[in-house]
Design an enzyme around this catalytic site. Sequence first.
Site, PDB file in Angstrom:
ATOM      1  N   GLU A  33       0.834  -1.216   0.000  1.00 33.17           N
ATOM      2  CA  GLU A  33       0.000   0.000   0.000  1.00 33.17           C
ATOM      3  C   GLU A  33       0.860   1.254   0.000  1.00 33.17           C
ATOM      4  O   GLU A  33       1.837   1.335   0.751  1.00 33.17           O
ATOM      5  CB  GLU A  33      -0.894  -0.029   1.244  1.00 33.17           C
ATOM      6  CG  GLU A  33      -2.252   0.546   1.022  1.00 33.17           C
ATOM      7  CD  GLU A  33      -3.065  -0.276   0.023  1.00 33.17           C
ATOM      8  OE1 GLU A  33      -3.123   0.119  -1.150  1.00 33.17           O
ATOM      9  OE2 GLU A  33      -3.642  -1.295   0.429  1.00 33.17           O
ATOM     10  N   SER A  67     -26.351   7.576 -15.035  1.00 30.30           N
ATOM     11  CA  SER A  67     -25.977   6.543 -14.071  1.00 30.30           C
ATOM     12  C   SER A  67     -27.182   6.087 -13.269  1.00 30.30           C
ATOM     13  O   SER A  67     -27.907   6.917 -12.705  1.00 30.30           O
ATOM     14  CB  SER A  67     -24.908   7.057 -13.106  1.00 30.30           C
ATOM     15  OG  SER A  67     -24.762   6.134 -12.040  1.00 30.30           O
ATOM     16  N   GLY A 124     -17.526   5.324  -2.553  1.00 33.23           N
ATOM     17  CA  GLY A 124     -16.626   5.851  -1.533  1.00 33.23           C
ATOM     18  C   GLY A 124     -15.999   4.781  -0.661  1.00 33.23           C
ATOM     19  O   GLY A 124     -15.447   5.062   0.393  1.00 33.23           O
ATOM     20  N   SER A 125     -16.089   3.507  -1.080  1.00 34.29           N
ATOM     21  CA  SER A 125     -15.578   2.428  -0.235  1.00 34.29           C
ATOM     22  C   SER A 125     -14.082   2.215  -0.409  1.00 34.29           C
ATOM     23  O   SER A 125     -13.460   1.465   0.321  1.00 34.29           O
ATOM     24  CB  SER A 125     -16.308   1.127  -0.572  1.00 34.29           C
ATOM     25  OG  SER A 125     -16.100   0.812  -1.941  1.00 34.29           O
ATOM     26  N   ASP A 174      -4.559   0.889  -9.259  1.00 32.95           N
ATOM     27  CA  ASP A 174      -5.998   0.611  -9.387  1.00 32.95           C
ATOM     28  C   ASP A 174      -6.381   0.306 -10.835  1.00 32.95           C
ATOM     29  O   ASP A 174      -7.041  -0.694 -11.122  1.00 32.95           O
ATOM     30  CB  ASP A 174      -6.826   1.808  -8.891  1.00 32.95           C
ATOM     31  CG  ASP A 174      -6.497   2.164  -7.454  1.00 32.95           C
ATOM     32  OD1 ASP A 174      -5.848   1.344  -6.774  1.00 32.95           O
ATOM     33  OD2 ASP A 174      -6.880   3.261  -7.021  1.00 32.95           O
TER      34      ASP A 174
HETATM   35  C1  GLA Z   1      -5.240   4.735  -4.097  1.00 35.55           C
HETATM   36  C2  GLA Z   1      -4.489   5.096  -5.366  1.00 35.55           C
HETATM   37  C3  GLA Z   1      -3.479   4.018  -5.744  1.00 35.55           C
HETATM   38  C4  GLA Z   1      -2.587   3.661  -4.563  1.00 35.55           C
HETATM   39  C5  GLA Z   1      -3.412   3.426  -3.300  1.00 35.55           C
HETATM   40  C6  GLA Z   1      -2.545   3.258  -2.073  1.00 35.55           C
HETATM   41  O1  GLA Z   1      -6.035   3.626  -4.300  1.00 35.55           O
HETATM   42  O2  GLA Z   1      -5.384   5.305  -6.425  1.00 35.55           O
HETATM   43  O3  GLA Z   1      -2.703   4.425  -6.852  1.00 35.55           O
HETATM   44  O4  GLA Z   1      -1.603   4.647  -4.353  1.00 35.55           O
HETATM   45  O5  GLA Z   1      -4.317   4.484  -3.051  1.00 35.55           O
HETATM   46  O6  GLA Z   1      -1.784   2.110  -2.171  1.00 35.55           O
END
Ligand code: GLA
Length: 387
Positions: A33, A67, A124-125, A174
């Site tokens: 993370e 949406s 927002g989760s 992500d």
């Molecule tokens: C968010 C960001 C990712 C990553 C995470 C933390 O989800 O979009 O790019 O930095 O936080 O790991």
Amino acid sequence: MKQQLLKRFEEVFGDVNGAKVYFAPGRVNLIGEHTDYNGGHVFPCALTIGTYAVARLREDDKLCLYSMNFEASGVGESKLSDIEEKVQGDWRNYPKGMVWAFGVKGYQVTKGMDILFFGNIPNGSGLSSSASIEVLTGYILKDLFGFAVSNQDIALIGQFSENNYNGVNCGIMDQFAIAMGKKDSAIFLDTADLSYEYAPIALAGAKIVILNTNKKRGLGDSKYNERRSECEMALSELQKKIDIKTLGDLTEEEFEANKDAIADANRVKRAKHAVYENRRTIKAVEALKNNDLTLFGKLMVASHDSLRDDYEVTGIELDTLVEEALKQPGVIGARMTGAGFGGCAVSIVKEEAVEAFIKNVGDAYLAKIGYAADFYVVEIGDGPTVL
Ligand code: GLA
């Protein structure tokens, strides 16, 4: 699902002629993370929950976006020529950002579209509903306009749009996890060079349980950008002393031997997290390959502790969920996941213990925080598809 979506599309847009149905997943990160903008490793997986869309081309230059999650806001119409105009806080900034970003990258969108979205990722989760919309839109553009882009390109354009259109300086995790998702596998990605491998997730009778704090994230994005610049500053201080490209280049020992180059105590903590978390992620994938789920779980807990104490992105809600989770029988590991400051935690729990786990952690959370948490037992799914 497909029939319901088409029916709603027909109600909103008049008919379903030429319309196709698409899906892109959400994601959860198992470990690694705040390493993805520090040249480190991440270990996320795509989920079977995500975002659906029904889309078709129009003959004019109007982008008509609707949406089912925000029905009250109706069909939003914008012209392709006005694509740079954003409406503060509007979900449409995600698909519009993709149309804009494709154009910047040389893939000109020349016709308008009707698109209906429906997402079953809780808003927002922190399970990447926005990246899911971005990748889904990119996938639709590729399909409808025949652009020669790979799923990895779509991920990169998604990150570009998030950074430059929506102003969140996120890393690649992500969008990559969503665009490259593979059923029953997590993705071990080196964000320094985008090399990756799929690691099968066989949890031997255990389940991935996501715990949602239901805390509304407010300042999250600005804090996120703040952490990112703290790391960048720490890196440039270290670079005066040692020859490295990213914090991900360092082992724990090398960091300890050189951390005196960083002038501020908070920045030492931020950089320490980035370095140690990257090493933990490499060790965790190793543990998984050796079928050592117990060690994997311990590394998840160490990750949470570091995010709480050194990176300082957890907060009472996430800490309570993880603390209570770790008290339960059958829990293998638990940690916050995603950006933090609210959002979700992820845990691995033996199947027979899941029911009691949810009840006990839920009761304790409600008693301490004053509102309820939500729990999702999730499955790892594939990347974007046409349905
Ligand atoms: C968010 C960001 C990712 C990553 C995470 C933390 O989800 O979009 O790019 O930095 O936080 O790991």
